[in-house]
Design an enzyme around this catalytic site. Structure first.
Site, short mmCIF file in Angstrom:
data_model
loop_
_atom_site.label_atom_id
_atom_site.label_comp_id
_atom_site.label_asym_id
_atom_site.label_seq_id
_atom_site.Cartn_x
_atom_site.Cartn_y
_atom_site.Cartn_z
N HIS A 42 62.25 53.19 27.00
CA HIS A 42 61.80 54.47 26.47
C HIS A 42 60.49 54.07 25.43
O HIS A 42 60.34 52.79 25.38
CB HIS A 42 63.10 54.87 25.24
CG HIS A 42 63.43 53.57 24.45
ND1 HIS A 42 64.46 52.73 24.92
CD2 HIS A 42 62.70 52.92 23.33
CE1 HIS A 42 64.30 51.76 23.98
NE2 HIS A 42 63.54 52.01 22.97
N HIS A 126 54.00 51.86 23.87
CA HIS A 126 54.67 50.89 24.66
C HIS A 126 56.13 51.07 25.09
O HIS A 126 56.71 51.31 24.31
CB HIS A 126 54.38 49.37 24.16
CG HIS A 126 55.28 49.33 22.99
ND1 HIS A 126 55.08 49.73 21.64
CD2 HIS A 126 56.57 48.59 22.87
CE1 HIS A 126 55.97 49.33 20.87
NE2 HIS A 126 56.76 48.74 21.54
#
Length: 189
Positions: A42, A126
């Site tokens: 995620h 990220h």
């Protein structure tokens, strides 16, 4: 409960990433890294930590407003990077400015709802794929990730995720994640 807000890649993009990670785990030195699995893939927008349950109704309302104020946007998994010598991640390309704006709005929503947030930092998109307990040479993995280009998708939802840390002490046990709230972006719903 331990919470964070996130953008969750769709199944198709997770499958693309799984193929890339499969190549990474075959590289020399991969055994020194703890590889995350699909449930942990995620883009965290804001980590909230432990949140008192009495704050949840206001938090949900404010996150819903933040989602409605943000239009859907394109995103794709792209390349990679690292934090120090202990965390390896996949980056993003596409609507990065909108992703950052959504992260700012989520952070503000949580603060206004009374969630004690950590010091505010500039958002870095990220998705963590591996961590190391000790300093590790990540260059071979980064070289492989430099070639990674995922297919574009339309981000249309903000998710609130509960994280349950492993407690058994079993090596390799992963945190468990549960989506406890989701709101469509802009007019996506």
């Amino acid at each position: 409960m331990r919470l964070f807000a996130a953008v969750l890649p769709p199944e198709e993009q997770q499958t693309e990433l799984a193929h890339a990670v499969d190549r990474l785990v075959r590289l020399p030195g991969a055994e020194r890294l703890r590889w995350t699995s699909r449930p942990g893939w995620h883009f965290t927008l804001a980590f909230m930590g432990e949140v008192d349950e009495e704050l949840l109704p206001d938090l949900h309302a404010r996150l819903g407003r933040a989602a409605r104020r943000t239009d859907p946007f394109p995103l794709r998994l792209h390349g990679g990077g690292h934090f120090g010598r202990r965390a390896l991640w996949v980056g993003a390309a596409g609507g990065i400015d909108t992703l950052r704006l959504l992260a700012e709005r989520v952070d503000a929503a949580a603060r206004r709802a009374g969630v004690a947030m950590d010091e505010h930092r500039r958002y870095q998109a990220h998705l963590t794929v591996a961590r190391a307990r000790h300093d590790t040479d990540l260059r071979p993995f980064l070289a492989e990730l430099d070639r990674f280009e995922g297919r574009r998708w339309q981000v249309a939802e903000l998710a609130l995720v509960r994280s349950r840390l492993p407690g058994s002490g079993v090596p390799g046990e992963q945190p468990r994640y549960e989506t406890v709230g989701a709101w469509p972006l802009g007019g996506a719903g």
